[in-house]
Design a protein around this motif. Sequence first.
Motif, short mmCIF file in Angstrom:
data_model
loop_
_atom_site.label_atom_id
_atom_site.label_comp_id
_atom_site.label_asym_id
_atom_site.label_seq_id
_atom_site.Cartn_x
_atom_site.Cartn_y
_atom_site.Cartn_z
N SER A 1 -19.15 26.20 -45.22
CA SER A 1 -19.54 24.85 -44.11
C SER A 1 -18.80 23.57 -44.41
O SER A 1 -18.59 23.07 -43.66
CB SER A 1 -20.97 24.81 -43.87
OG SER A 1 -21.88 24.44 -45.10
N SER B 1 -15.95 23.55 -46.28
CA SER B 1 -14.49 23.62 -46.14
C SER B 1 -14.45 23.62 -44.42
O SER B 1 -13.27 23.04 -44.08
CB SER B 1 -14.11 25.23 -46.72
OG SER B 1 -14.45 25.12 -48.08
N ASP B 2 -15.14 24.20 -43.71
CA ASP B 2 -14.94 24.23 -42.28
C ASP B 2 -14.87 22.81 -41.72
O ASP B 2 -14.18 22.27 -40.98
CB ASP B 2 -15.94 25.04 -41.51
CG ASP B 2 -16.14 26.49 -41.79
OD1 ASP B 2 -14.98 27.00 -42.22
OD2 ASP B 2 -16.93 27.18 -41.48
N PHE B 3 -15.77 22.08 -42.44
CA PHE B 3 -15.94 20.50 -42.21
C PHE B 3 -14.56 19.92 -42.41
O PHE B 3 -13.92 19.26 -41.80
CB PHE B 3 -17.07 19.80 -42.73
CG PHE B 3 -16.84 18.36 -42.63
CD1 PHE B 3 -17.20 17.64 -41.49
CD2 PHE B 3 -16.51 17.63 -43.71
CE1 PHE B 3 -17.31 16.38 -41.39
CE2 PHE B 3 -16.44 16.13 -43.77
CZ PHE B 3 -16.83 15.51 -42.51
N GLU C 1 -11.62 21.36 -42.84
CA GLU C 1 -10.39 21.81 -41.80
C GLU C 1 -10.38 20.95 -40.60
O GLU C 1 -9.23 20.74 -40.19
CB GLU C 1 -10.61 23.26 -41.75
CG GLU C 1 -10.20 24.35 -42.90
CD GLU C 1 -9.99 25.56 -42.61
OE1 GLU C 1 -9.50 25.94 -41.21
OE2 GLU C 1 -10.47 26.36 -43.22
N ALA C 2 -11.57 20.67 -40.11
CA ALA C 2 -11.79 20.05 -38.95
C ALA C 2 -11.26 18.51 -38.89
O ALA C 2 -11.33 17.68 -37.95
CB ALA C 2 -12.84 20.04 -38.02
N SER C 3 -11.24 17.97 -40.15
CA SER C 3 -10.94 16.51 -40.53
C SER C 3 -9.51 16.27 -40.86
O SER C 3 -8.88 16.99 -41.57
CB SER C 3 -11.97 16.14 -41.51
OG SER C 3 -11.80 14.85 -41.85
N ASP C 4 -9.09 15.14 -40.30
CA ASP C 4 -7.81 14.66 -41.02
C ASP C 4 -7.75 14.05 -42.31
O ASP C 4 -6.74 13.71 -42.90
CB ASP C 4 -6.98 13.65 -39.88
CG ASP C 4 -6.72 14.30 -38.58
OD1 ASP C 4 -6.54 15.62 -38.64
OD2 ASP C 4 -6.78 13.72 -37.51
N TYR D 1 -8.88 15.31 -44.85
CA TYR D 1 -8.80 16.15 -46.10
C TYR D 1 -7.49 17.17 -46.10
O TYR D 1 -7.12 17.39 -45.03
CB TYR D 1 -9.92 17.10 -46.24
CG TYR D 1 -11.32 16.24 -46.47
CD1 TYR D 1 -11.65 16.01 -47.61
CD2 TYR D 1 -11.94 15.90 -45.29
CE1 TYR D 1 -12.70 15.14 -47.80
CE2 TYR D 1 -13.11 15.15 -45.51
CZ TYR D 1 -13.67 14.75 -46.57
OH TYR D 1 -14.57 13.86 -46.96
N SER E 1 -5.17 20.70 -47.60
CA SER E 1 -5.39 22.14 -47.99
C SER E 1 -5.69 22.28 -49.32
O SER E 1 -6.30 23.07 -49.76
CB SER E 1 -4.06 23.01 -47.60
OG SER E 1 -3.24 22.45 -48.14
#
Length: 257
Positions: free
Chosen positions: A203, A205-207, A209-212, A214, A216
């Motif tokens: 959860s 990591s999903d957050f 991925e959806a944010s600019d 952070y 990879s």
Amino acid sequence: MDDMRSKLKHEGWQKNTYLPRGWRLKVWEGVVKGKLERNYQFLTREGKHFTSYKTVKEFMMNSISYTKKDLERINNLQEEKCSEKREKGYKWEENSESVPQGWKRRICEGGKSKTEFILSPTGVQYKSRYVAIQDMIKNNYSINEVEEMKNRMIGFEGWEVSELLPKDWMYKIHWEGFCKDNKWSSNFIYLSKEGKSFESIKSASDFMEASDDYTSRDIENCSTFLAKRNQDTIEMRFNWTDSPTVPDGWKIRKADG
């Protein structure tokens, strides 16, 4: 009517900056069964009498004479009076090293358990530093104030930091041990710099991925963090035994299935 209103102060009725024009407030305060109690009475300019914030708000919402701003002021009055009661109604410990400067703490004992509460300089009560820090971030406390609270979380609530997690993130081992089936289990809580909490790396990591905010690399490091944690607890997570089939110091285990 105005002349009569001016005489109400002799019976304990007072003006208040949060009340609409012409309104009065009367407060009764006393100790009941060892606890501070307060009762509030409201008198409107129309001459109506109310004994609770709830009925006051209902009256305002059903009247064209009052605005949304009037209702907001009543909410502010209620919060201010609640804060006053919290601070006055309990014995708070000041200057404790477990909370930042200006904050207070108290311990509530009930049966065999003890619960800690902390109080902000503005009179807001929290059940933990973890809950407080989320509210502090939401309300834009300064970086220094947030860092002070984080240091207390590390020192007094078991929170930790890791170079593998993003900057200003924290984590806590919520529970760790053997279950009824004798298998090792652990639960983590992750707290982001934005004040959001997650109960799994997925959860979190999903957050990311959806944010600019952070990269990879941040997400990869989180996976590395979990893998390292699993490696650190590998002896506890499995039933290892000595065996003549491996060199001295080595151990074996049998996999299920």
